[in-house]
Design an enzyme around this catalytic site. Structure first.
Site, short mmCIF file in Angstrom:
data_model
loop_
_atom_site.label_atom_id
_atom_site.label_comp_id
_atom_site.label_asym_id
_atom_site.label_seq_id
_atom_site.Cartn_x
_atom_site.Cartn_y
_atom_site.Cartn_z
N ARG A 257 0.85 -1.18 0.00
CA ARG A 257 0.00 0.00 0.00
C ARG A 257 0.89 1.24 0.00
O ARG A 257 2.06 1.18 0.40
CB ARG A 257 -0.91 0.01 1.23
CG ARG A 257 -1.81 -1.21 1.37
CD ARG A 257 -2.62 -1.13 2.65
NE ARG A 257 -3.51 -2.27 2.82
CZ ARG A 257 -3.21 -3.38 3.47
NH1 ARG A 257 -1.99 -3.50 4.03
NH2 ARG A 257 -4.07 -4.36 3.59
N LYS A 281 -1.51 -2.06 8.10
CA LYS A 281 -2.63 -1.46 8.83
C LYS A 281 -2.64 -1.93 10.28
O LYS A 281 -2.23 -3.05 10.59
CB LYS A 281 -3.95 -1.86 8.16
CG LYS A 281 -4.24 -1.13 6.86
CD LYS A 281 -5.63 -1.51 6.36
CE LYS A 281 -6.01 -0.71 5.14
NZ LYS A 281 -7.36 -1.05 4.64
N HIS A 353 -3.10 1.94 -5.90
CA HIS A 353 -3.70 0.67 -5.51
C HIS A 353 -3.92 -0.26 -6.69
O HIS A 353 -4.10 -1.48 -6.50
CB HIS A 353 -5.02 0.93 -4.78
CG HIS A 353 -5.19 0.11 -3.54
ND1 HIS A 353 -4.35 0.23 -2.45
CD2 HIS A 353 -6.09 -0.85 -3.21
CE1 HIS A 353 -4.75 -0.61 -1.50
NE2 HIS A 353 -5.79 -1.28 -1.95
N ARG A 356 -1.55 -3.07 -6.72
CA ARG A 356 -1.88 -4.11 -5.74
C ARG A 356 -2.96 -5.04 -6.32
O ARG A 356 -2.87 -6.27 -6.18
CB ARG A 356 -2.36 -3.44 -4.46
CG ARG A 356 -2.70 -4.36 -3.31
CD ARG A 356 -3.03 -3.52 -2.09
NE ARG A 356 -3.54 -4.31 -0.98
CZ ARG A 356 -2.78 -4.91 -0.07
NH1 ARG A 356 -1.47 -4.82 -0.17
NH2 ARG A 356 -3.31 -5.61 0.91
N HIS A 379 -4.33 -9.45 4.07
CA HIS A 379 -5.72 -9.14 4.40
C HIS A 379 -6.08 -9.78 5.74
O HIS A 379 -5.72 -10.93 6.00
CB HIS A 379 -6.67 -9.67 3.33
CG HIS A 379 -6.67 -8.85 2.09
ND1 HIS A 379 -7.08 -9.32 0.86
CD2 HIS A 379 -6.31 -7.55 1.87
CE1 HIS A 379 -6.98 -8.38 -0.04
NE2 HIS A 379 -6.51 -7.30 0.54
N TYR A 388 -11.71 -10.64 -5.57
CA TYR A 388 -10.92 -11.03 -6.74
C TYR A 388 -11.49 -12.26 -7.44
O TYR A 388 -11.07 -12.57 -8.55
CB TYR A 388 -9.46 -11.26 -6.34
CG TYR A 388 -8.80 -10.03 -5.82
CD1 TYR A 388 -8.50 -8.96 -6.66
CD2 TYR A 388 -8.50 -9.89 -4.47
CE1 TYR A 388 -7.91 -7.81 -6.18
CE2 TYR A 388 -7.91 -8.74 -3.97
CZ TYR A 388 -7.62 -7.71 -4.83
OH TYR A 388 -7.04 -6.56 -4.33
#
Length: 408
Positions: A257, A281, A353, A356, A379, A388
């Site tokens: 990211r 994150k 993004h 990614r 994730h 996806y």
């Protein structure tokens, strides 16, 4: 330095170190001269007024800029604006050095409680700075609407206040923005419950935002060919080109990211093991393998492109002040946009993004499972990776039911 050495006002002892700090940040000589000239003139004005440096504030800047109007001296708007920018920069740096007192801002009980909530999120919950700021603003807005500038008594807050606030916000915000409001309000009420100010039932009174998880937006991924063209378009003979190439490779090969690229530091590169420490994150840290081309690009930037700087961030700005990119700024996005423009690529969008998303699509087309993709992209929830599944059209064809009456 000559202008700073001739200063005799209250700023005299600090202008020299300040000018040296500008030089360390690699401002060009012409810019340093302009900043020094404005600072020296401001110093003479402060000396004439016998102003105490500890009391220096924005009020003095306004009075200083108003001096020419009182003397009926004409000044063009551009000059006045530049003078203002240079003095604001000077005052900010003096405050960082502890020379001047910080800006005095009158706060209300609502502001104070929202600030305490922000400290809780930072030190106890470990949220990212952007999430903390969003949640703090929601809490502050809720408190201001309920209590105004007066005292805050959370024991008087009822379910009707909570529902009414959400309903008013929903009239002007989109569903994704409303989710942020609801999450922030719920987080604040949980904090209030933790402090013993509200009952658990009030937290449950926060309405949910209607959403349909079965129809998420299809990820917009840049094609492998376009991504490579953007990477190859970086000029490896310049410092900026070396930096941009390394950044784009991190986005394309590891799916980082933008905030993760900004947070990288020199010590995060383990050259012996060929690994990279990534801060994701929620302040989660993970170690990723460093592909050969990524490592070579970073090494080239460190050897031939990275400016000499005390800042320990891996990637630095190419213009003064030379330092790491600020979190929340669009520095990485700018690198991507310029790279796409140079390569004349018509990408799905201009953000970082898309690289990614492209990594996930390539892994899926190469036979990787969704759990494997989620592990690479780091994730937390499988639902984040499930979007996806809608990209692999060939796999979805096998699930399609034949149209009634169609030829067999």
């Amino acid at each position: 330095m000559a202008l700073a050495s001739r200063a005799a006002g209250p700023l005299a002892a600090h202008l020299g170190p300040w000018v040296r700090s500008l030089i360390d940040k690699q401002y060009v000589a012409a810019v340093v001269y302009v900043k020094s000239r404005h600072a020296a003139a401001f110093d003479r004005w402060l000396a004439a007024l016998r102003t105490d440096l500890e009391d220096l504030s924005e009020v003095h800047l306004a009075q200083y800029q108003d001096r020419r109007r009182r003397l009926r001296r004409p000044v063009c708007v551009a000059t006045r604006q530049q003078e203002r920018r240079e003095l604001v920069h000077l005052l900010r740096d003096l405050r960082e050095l502890g020379v001047c007192s910080t800006a005095r801002v009158a706060t209300t009980p609502s502001d104070d409680l929202a600030a305490d909530f922000g400290h809780h999120l930072q030190h106890q919950q470990g949220l990212a700075s952007s999430s903390i700021e969003r949640y703090r603003k929601v809490a502050e807005q809720f408190l201001v609407e309920r209590f105004g500038r007066g005292a805050v008594d959370l024991s008087t807050v009822g379910a009707a206040d909570v529902v009414g606030f959400v309903q008013r916000q929903s009239k002007r915000l989109t569903p994704p923005a409303m989710k942020c409001v609801v999450n922030g309000l719920r987080s604040f009420l949980r904090y209030a419950q933790y402090c013993g100010n509200v009952a658990p039932e009030l937290v449950a009174a926060v309405p949910a935002v209607a959403s349909w998880a079965c129809t998420p937006a299809v990820p917009k991924a840049i094609s492998a060919e376009h991504a490579q063209r953007a990477i190859d378009g970086c000029d490896a003979t310049t410092a900026t080109g070396l930096r941009d190439r390394a950044v784009l490779l991190l986005l394309a090969r590891l799916g980082l990211r933008a905030r993760e690229v900004i947070a990288l530091r020199l010590e995060d590169c383990d050259w012996d093991r060929g690994q990279l420490l990534v801060r994701g994150k929620g302040r989660r840290e993970c170690i990723l393998p460093m592909p050969v081309d990524v490592g070579e690009a970073i090494a080239s930037y460190l050897e031939r492109g990275r400016p000499a700087c005390r800042d320990r961030h891996l990637f630095l700005r190419s213009m003064a002040p030379v330092c790491g990119f600020l979190q929340g700024a669009d520095g990485i996005g700018s690198i991507v946009r310029y790279a796409l423009r140079r390569a004349e690529v018509d990408a799905p969008h201009s953000g970082s993004h898309q690289f990614r998303h492209a990594l996930a699509v390539r892994m899926l087309q190469g036979g990787a499972s969704l759990p494997e993709i989620g592990e690479v992209l780091r994730h937390r929830s499988p639902q984040s990776t499930s979007i996806y599944a809608r990209v692999d059209i060939e796999a979805l064809r096998t699930l399609a039911v034949a149209w009634p009456g169609a030829a067999q």
